[in-house]
Design a protein around this motif. Structure first.
Motif, mmCIF file in Angstrom:
data_model
loop_
_atom_site.group_PDB
_atom_site.id
_atom_site.type_symbol
_atom_site.label_atom_id
_atom_site.label_comp_id
_atom_site.label_asym_id
_atom_site.label_seq_id
_atom_site.Cartn_x
_atom_site.Cartn_y
_atom_site.Cartn_z
ATOM 1 N N ILE A 205 -6.786 8.335 5.823
ATOM 2 C CA ILE A 205 -7.926 7.365 6.483
ATOM 3 C C ILE A 205 -8.099 6.620 5.540
ATOM 4 C CG2 ILE A 205 -9.554 7.513 7.973
ATOM 5 C CD1 ILE A 205 -9.475 10.826 8.954
ATOM 6 N N VAL A 206 -8.600 6.448 4.248
ATOM 7 C CA VAL A 206 -8.780 5.600 3.507
ATOM 8 C C VAL A 206 -7.667 5.067 2.810
ATOM 9 C CG1 VAL A 206 -9.449 5.228 1.311
ATOM 10 C CG2 VAL A 206 -10.659 7.289 2.441
ATOM 11 N N ASP A 207 -6.534 5.535 2.914
ATOM 12 C CA ASP A 207 -5.104 4.471 2.271
ATOM 13 C C ASP A 207 -4.932 4.191 3.614
ATOM 14 O OD1 ASP A 207 -4.548 6.154 -0.063
ATOM 15 O OD2 ASP A 207 -3.388 7.736 0.482
ATOM 16 N N ILE A 208 -4.391 4.523 4.590
ATOM 17 C CA ILE A 208 -4.419 3.101 6.031
ATOM 18 C C ILE A 208 -5.682 2.422 6.058
ATOM 19 C CG2 ILE A 208 -3.874 3.379 8.651
ATOM 20 C CD1 ILE A 208 -3.016 6.007 8.802
ATOM 21 N N ASN A 209 -6.668 2.362 6.314
ATOM 22 C CA ASN A 209 -7.944 1.546 6.511
ATOM 23 C C ASN A 209 -8.166 0.420 5.388
ATOM 24 O OD1 ASN A 209 -9.203 1.838 9.238
ATOM 25 N ND2 ASN A 209 -7.966 3.729 8.548
ATOM 26 N N ARG A 210 -7.258 0.648 4.229
ATOM 27 C CA ARG A 210 -8.024 -0.298 2.655
ATOM 28 C C ARG A 210 -6.501 -1.322 3.414
ATOM 29 N NH1 ARG A 210 -7.801 3.218 -2.789
ATOM 30 N NH2 ARG A 210 -8.720 0.863 -3.347
ATOM 31 N N ARG A 211 -5.859 -1.009 3.504
ATOM 32 C CA ARG A 211 -4.420 -2.123 4.044
ATOM 33 C C ARG A 211 -5.035 -3.646 4.922
ATOM 34 N NH1 ARG A 211 -2.553 2.356 0.994
ATOM 35 N NH2 ARG A 211 -1.290 1.826 -0.339
ATOM 36 N N TYR A 212 -6.331 -2.195 6.037
ATOM 37 C CA TYR A 212 -6.978 -4.084 6.394
ATOM 38 C C TYR A 212 -8.237 -4.502 6.513
ATOM 39 C CZ TYR A 212 -3.851 -1.551 8.521
ATOM 40 O OH TYR A 212 -2.405 -0.006 9.478
ATOM 41 N N PHE A 270 -2.408 1.283 -4.222
ATOM 42 C CA PHE A 270 -2.870 0.329 -3.493
ATOM 43 C C PHE A 270 -3.524 -0.847 -4.288
ATOM 44 C CE2 PHE A 270 -6.951 -1.602 -2.073
ATOM 45 C CZ PHE A 270 -6.489 -2.159 -1.085
ATOM 46 N N ASP A 271 -2.833 -2.024 -4.177
ATOM 47 C CA ASP A 271 -3.502 -2.807 -4.970
ATOM 48 C C ASP A 271 -4.302 -4.139 -4.353
ATOM 49 O OD1 ASP A 271 -3.232 -5.983 -6.299
ATOM 50 O OD2 ASP A 271 -1.106 -5.212 -7.197
ATOM 51 N N TYR A 272 -5.590 -3.915 -4.624
ATOM 52 C CA TYR A 272 -6.110 -5.139 -3.760
ATOM 53 C C TYR A 272 -5.877 -6.395 -3.572
ATOM 54 C CZ TYR A 272 -10.675 -7.260 -3.275
ATOM 55 O OH TYR A 272 -11.820 -8.057 -3.437
ATOM 56 N N VAL A 273 -6.088 -6.974 -5.252
ATOM 57 C CA VAL A 273 -5.586 -8.603 -5.023
ATOM 58 C C VAL A 273 -4.198 -8.588 -4.165
ATOM 59 C CG1 VAL A 273 -4.915 -10.531 -6.102
ATOM 60 C CG2 VAL A 273 -7.089 -8.804 -7.623
ATOM 61 N N ASP A 274 -3.034 -8.124 -4.214
ATOM 62 C CA ASP A 274 -2.212 -8.560 -3.602
ATOM 63 C C ASP A 274 -2.555 -8.652 -1.664
ATOM 64 O OD1 ASP A 274 0.542 -8.674 -3.168
ATOM 65 O OD2 ASP A 274 0.713 -7.207 -1.994
ATOM 66 N N THR A 275 -3.208 -7.372 -1.569
ATOM 67 C CA THR A 275 -3.874 -7.235 0.189
ATOM 68 C C THR A 275 -4.246 -8.853 0.843
ATOM 69 O OG1 THR A 275 -3.627 -4.971 -0.273
ATOM 70 C CG2 THR A 275 -4.375 -5.694 1.549
ATOM 71 N N SER A 276 -5.858 -8.150 -0.492
ATOM 72 C CA SER A 276 -6.028 -10.098 0.174
ATOM 73 C C SER A 276 -5.784 -10.779 0.015
ATOM 74 C CB SER A 276 -7.741 -9.782 -0.482
ATOM 75 O OG SER A 276 -8.340 -8.434 -0.873
ATOM 76 N N VAL A 277 -4.985 -11.276 -0.816
ATOM 77 C CA VAL A 277 -4.523 -12.461 -0.386
ATOM 78 C C VAL A 277 -2.602 -12.462 0.011
ATOM 79 C CG1 VAL A 277 -1.968 -13.888 -2.064
ATOM 80 C CG2 VAL A 277 -4.208 -12.820 -2.859
ATOM 81 N N TYR A 278 -2.378 -11.062 0.727
ATOM 82 C CA TYR A 278 -2.065 -11.528 1.981
ATOM 83 C C TYR A 278 -2.467 -11.066 2.536
ATOM 84 C CZ TYR A 278 1.773 -9.198 5.030
ATOM 85 O OH TYR A 278 2.807 -8.412 6.063
ATOM 86 N N ILE A 279 -3.124 -11.111 3.251
ATOM 87 C CA ILE A 279 -4.467 -10.986 4.593
ATOM 88 C C ILE A 279 -4.497 -12.676 4.418
ATOM 89 C CG2 ILE A 279 -6.848 -10.524 5.712
ATOM 90 C CD1 ILE A 279 -5.950 -7.170 4.340
ATOM 91 N N ARG A 280 -5.230 -13.209 3.895
ATOM 92 C CA ARG A 280 -5.439 -14.489 3.632
ATOM 93 C C ARG A 280 -3.755 -15.615 4.354
ATOM 94 N NH1 ARG A 280 -7.156 -15.248 -0.815
ATOM 95 N NH2 ARG A 280 -5.652 -16.437 -2.338
ATOM 96 N N ARG A 281 -3.084 -15.257 3.218
ATOM 97 C CA ARG A 281 -1.563 -16.265 3.804
ATOM 98 C C ARG A 281 -1.039 -15.626 5.216
ATOM 99 N NH1 ARG A 281 1.104 -15.135 -2.269
ATOM 100 N NH2 ARG A 281 0.150 -17.282 -2.741
#
Length: 456
Positions: A205-212, A270-281
């Motif tokens: 559940i953590v793996d999935i939700n950290r993507r959002y 999980f890559d926090y920086v990459d995911t955060s940048v992706y959501i912003r883009r």
């Protein structure tokens, strides 16, 4: 563009937290025998609407890991399935106890307390309980660090069982609140919104939700590995035996591995920086290219979200992207590929997207009919990245190793070997950086998954 809150989704491992009512054996309502289920022709299954169990996809069709498992089992005993959804896992367990369904398939952890109450089917998925907090709020590193924090977990759960055990075993000041009205996903959102400090959730559940909610962290595990299983009434030896026989065959045939690959194969690091940048883009950059991806996907019969995710993997949706190797544009086309696809200007966003879509569609057509979906799409993406010639070598190598050249789950095992002279010296097209297409496909699948829950 309006951001959509997560309620359903596809990828990791098959899970939800396991809820249970502490207590002794309760009298269960009469349950149907396997013979009666077959006579009626319908298996009644209690489940939950969640990304790791059962949900409705973008095409309006039911899907999900538990859904696919249940459908396979029902087919093996010659019946159809009637799904009955419950809002919480505790409610799902109550429904089985009350005779409202033949079994519960809802990501249920096998615990001793539950074994007093129900009969479990065989284990099919490992999970680990994890403490979950927000990275810019608190970062506990041990059970002792949890003392004094605002912790909330779902009521009647395996999480409560574990916390109670820790409290009794040297941590008397450990405290938490329980919530019987929400599921684990809602508590993760409360952590993200800083309404609470931490909660506990299963690793998948953590793996999935950290993507959002990329700010979520899992600083340490609260338990060792546990197993999930279907829940049935205590008296149903016949049904449990049928499930055991089916799952053994399902696992031995490779179908369980295929299912995990389909839903969770792209959840790795999980890559926090990459995911955060992706959501912003997605918010700031994607809208100007959205229509092009939709049009190209429709013209070449490709999944729209997949094509858009591929575009991000290639260039981060930068129409002017260039690389030292000579590829250009949003879809990073070579000169030869652009020419073959009729692209006159690789830096023109629309031309690049349509050219990339045409090339991907062509890659999909170059595999034999034995390659079915979704493997055909994953193999085509890998060919887009590394070239069809090297994919041919990978398929040859898979055959030599007794693997299936038509399954992505097997091909991704041999692709990295294309960089090893012990293997590539005997192959027609020689050396290739085979790890790259594996990473390429995984990232695209992950980007697609995130995009589907950010865009209407």
């Amino acid at each position: 563009m309006r951001r959509r809150h997560w309620i359903i989704a596809a990828a990791l491992p098959l899970v939800l937290s396991a809820c249970d009512r502490s207590g002794t054996n309760a009298e269960q309502a009469p349950s149907r025998s396997l013979e009666e289920i077959r006579e009626v022709g319908t298996l009644s299954v209690i489940t939950r609407n969640a990304p790791t169990t059962w949900y409705i996809d973008r095409d309006g069709e039911p899907t999900g890991p538990e859904h696919d498992l249940v459908e396979s089992f029902a087919e093996s005993i010659g019946v159809t399935v009637e799904y009955k959804r419950r809002d919480t896992v505790a409610a799902a367990l109550d429904a089985v106890e009350n005779g409202e369904g033949d079994l519960a398939a809802a990501g249920l952890t096998r615990t001793e307390a539950r074994r007093d109450r129900f009969r479990f089917g065989p284990a099919y998925q490992p999970v680990t309980q994890q403490v979950v907090c927000r990275r810019d709020n608190v970062q506990p590193e041990s059970v002792e660090d949890l003392i004094g924090l605002d912790i909330e977990v779902i009521a009647d759960s395996s999480y409560v069982e574990r916390l109670e055990a820790l409290k009794a075993d040297g941590h008397p000041d450990l405290a938490w609140r329980t919530n019987a009205e929400v599921d684990t996903e809602r508590l993760l959102r409360k952590v993200w919104e800083r309404e609470i400090d931490c909660t506990v959730a299963d690793s998948t559940i953590v793996d999935i939700n950290r993507r959002y909610f990329p700010e979520l962290i899992a600083p340490f595990n609260l338990s060792s590995e546990q197993q999930l299983g279907w829940v049935m009434p205590q008296a149903r030896d016949d049904l449990a035996s049928a499930v055991e026989d089916w799952l053994a065959e399902f696992r031995d045939s490779g179908q369980l591995e295929d299912l995990r690959e389909r839903y969770y194969g792209f959840f790795a690091l999980f890559d926090y920086v990459d995911t955060s940048v992706y959501i912003r883009r997605i918010r700031e950059r994607f809208p100007q290219y959205d229509a092009f991806f939709r049009e190209a996907a429709e013209q070449y019969d490709l999944p729209y979200m997949l094509l858009a995710a591929q575009g991000y993997q290639e260039s981060h949706w930068n129409a002017a992207a260039r690389s030292p190797t000579g590829v250009r544009g949003i879809m990073m086309l070579t000169q030869n590929t652009a020419r073959a696809m009729g692209v006159e200007n690789r830096l023109d966003a629309r031309q690049s997207i349509f050219g990339g879509a045409k090339y991907l569609a062509r890659m999909k057509q170059r595999f034999v009919p034995e390659v079915t979906e979704p493997d055909r799409t994953w193999l085509a993406l890998a060919a887009y990245n590394v070239g069809r010639a090297h994919m041919h070598d990978a398929q040859t190598l898979a055959r030599k190793q007794g693997l299936d050249p038509h399954r992505w789950g097997d091909i991704k095992k041999v692709l990295p070997l294309l960089a090893d002279p012990a293997y590539y010296n005997d192959l027609k097209y020689g050396y290739a950086r085979g790890t790259e297409p594996v990473r390429y496909v995984r990232r695209i699948r992950e980007y697609q998954h995130i995009l589907a829950n950010q865009v209407d």
